[in-house]
Design an enzyme around this catalytic site. Sequence first.
Site, PDB file in Angstrom:
ATOM      1  N   PHE A 173       0.829  -1.190   0.000  1.00  0.00           N
ATOM      2  CA  PHE A 173       0.000   0.000   0.000  1.00  0.00           C
ATOM      3  C   PHE A 173       0.872   1.251   0.000  1.00  0.00           C
ATOM      4  O   PHE A 173       1.970   1.259   0.561  1.00  0.00           O
ATOM      5  CB  PHE A 173      -0.943   0.001   1.203  1.00  0.00           C
ATOM      6  CG  PHE A 173      -1.997  -1.064   1.090  1.00  0.00           C
ATOM      7  CD1 PHE A 173      -1.791  -2.336   1.596  1.00  0.00           C
ATOM      8  CD2 PHE A 173      -3.187  -0.799   0.426  1.00  0.00           C
ATOM      9  CE1 PHE A 173      -2.764  -3.330   1.455  1.00  0.00           C
ATOM     10  CE2 PHE A 173      -4.157  -1.781   0.280  1.00  0.00           C
ATOM     11  CZ  PHE A 173      -3.943  -3.046   0.797  1.00  0.00           C
ATOM     12  N   GLU A 174       0.353   2.273  -0.589  1.00  0.00           N
ATOM     13  CA  GLU A 174       1.056   3.560  -0.685  1.00  0.00           C
ATOM     14  C   GLU A 174       1.511   4.042   0.683  1.00  0.00           C
ATOM     15  O   GLU A 174       2.498   4.759   0.813  1.00  0.00           O
ATOM     16  CB  GLU A 174       0.109   4.557  -1.342  1.00  0.00           C
ATOM     17  CG  GLU A 174       0.096   5.933  -0.759  1.00  0.00           C
ATOM     18  CD  GLU A 174      -1.057   6.759  -1.273  1.00  0.00           C
ATOM     19  OE1 GLU A 174      -1.983   6.193  -1.876  1.00  0.00           O
ATOM     20  OE2 GLU A 174      -1.019   7.975  -1.071  1.00  0.00           O
ATOM     21  N   THR A 175       0.792   3.628   1.726  1.00  0.00           N
ATOM     22  CA  THR A 175       1.115   4.071   3.066  1.00  0.00           C
ATOM     23  C   THR A 175       2.315   3.335   3.651  1.00  0.00           C
ATOM     24  O   THR A 175       2.808   3.707   4.706  1.00  0.00           O
ATOM     25  CB  THR A 175      -0.095   3.873   3.983  1.00  0.00           C
ATOM     26  OG1 THR A 175      -0.708   2.611   3.665  1.00  0.00           O
ATOM     27  CG2 THR A 175      -1.123   4.971   3.762  1.00  0.00           C
ATOM     28  N   ALA A 222       7.408   3.811   0.381  1.00  0.00           N
ATOM     29  CA  ALA A 222       6.435   3.188  -0.526  1.00  0.00           C
ATOM     30  C   ALA A 222       6.566   3.748  -1.928  1.00  0.00           C
ATOM     31  O   ALA A 222       6.531   3.018  -2.915  1.00  0.00           O
ATOM     32  CB  ALA A 222       5.021   3.385   0.004  1.00  0.00           C
TER      33      ALA A 222
END
Lengths: 278, 258
Positions: free
Chosen positions: B51-53, B85
Amino acid sequence: MSASIDLKDKLMSAEEAVRRFVKDGDMIALGGFTANRNAMAIAREIIRQERRELHLVVHSNGQAMDILVGAGAVSRLEVAYGGNGRFAPTCIRFRKAVQAGHVQVDPTHKAIVTDNPFSPNREPVVLLPALTPDVALIHAQFVGEDGTVRIKGLTFLDIEQAKAAHRVIVTCEEVVPSAFLRQDPDQNSLPPFLVDAVVQAPFGAHPTACHYYYDYDPRHLNMYRQVAGDDKDFRTYLKEWVYEVADHEAYLAKVGVSDLLRIKANSSLGYAPGLERR
Amino acid sequence: MAHAYSSKEMMALTAGRLVQNGDVLFAGTGLSMLAATVAKRIHAPQAVVFFETGGIDPALKELPLAVADPRVMAGTCMNSGLVDAFSLLGNHRLRTIAFLGAAQIDPFGNINSTCLGDYHRPKVRFPGSGGGCDAASLAFGVILFMQQERKRFVEKVDYLTSVGWLRGGNSRREAGYKRGGPMAVVTNLGVMKFDEQSKRMYLAACYPGVTPAQVAENTGFALDLTRAEESLPPSEEELTVLRRDVDPQRLILGPAAE
């Protein structure tokens, strides 16, 4: 080791932290990300103290951004993403304010595209100067008695925001003996000398999540979604949940024990398994 | 055997079929999460979701409702931050595939998730890029989810949030993007891909029961229909995994088909 002297200088109430470190017109970096680990207790205190003309710089926010914008505290906003997951695909007061022209959305710096002097083909690169916020607002799980900060789970952009800012306010679930944090220092996030104010605020991120402590609160976020779209209903929300609530403890009393228990995280998983999220 | 299925189910499964083993999947909220999870469970078990997080390869025992849902950080091999990320997205060794959505798309796969109307005083403000622009710029490839509507498939987007093939041809490379570009657009009616040379969108597949004419009617620019085939309907296995294992509460799928 004079560990606890450090924290004695910095440990204060939310009221004092905002009074001393947040001024009208400040550039404020909000930590957290959408419905996760927003510094909500501080955001509500900023609204109560009627700060104005704030310039928010955030990556992806979130509940804190939305209530600050909705309360009229924000005049300028730099944001990569104004959303709250399924609870608000676009943040509600944010959307209204931008559409009405109530907040300026220009970036501080415009990027420059130039030739990369190190590349044989002179390929283009993008240059963008860093921001220097006046204050960063972070909610963490632990702060040590020496002022060391440990964030559990994902850190999002909090560490970079804290390092970039002139001042840092950290609200935390717990203050712990420094030995506990120094046992496993690779787990730690910020050194004490980057922190100016520490506020002990259990459930301080509510209604957003705080890993290992509590999940996001679907009931509160769904209720917010019902009221935030209407100006009058939103003003009532601010009145009931911010202005007429003296402090964070009074806020939690209003949320109530049942709702807090419902979102309480499982210590192993970090979230509340089986939480009703529709 | 005929099974009733919803268009959301078809979209999630169609996108999932585009995933290959060994892909590193950059998942967003909603359908992309379903597509990534179902692909992993059926035909691409070595695909890794991140995930981007910054949560990499989470256990995903419960479906996350946002990229910062605490469920994306549980049981991961690593938890990191946004900067990590995004650098992972662009890592030259990795076949990173990003799933993105948008409000508008043009014939070259450039997308708008920012606003309709003037940026400073928009008619409608959307959430913004999030990690979308980063993904569109840095990932190995991008798969787009869109609702097929004339007002969404437009000649020119109101705001250029994320670059696809730019002006077509070689323009993306010439602008300095080292790799990436949209691979497919998965909609509620079918799948579009991009011509090898011109990089212009064409209809690659229609879902069962959908005609190319229907797709054209719902597209606001000229679309090459000559290469369209019919998609295979969802298999029993795909539907079972999706409904029973991945989203049993239908938090993202929504109401079941009649």
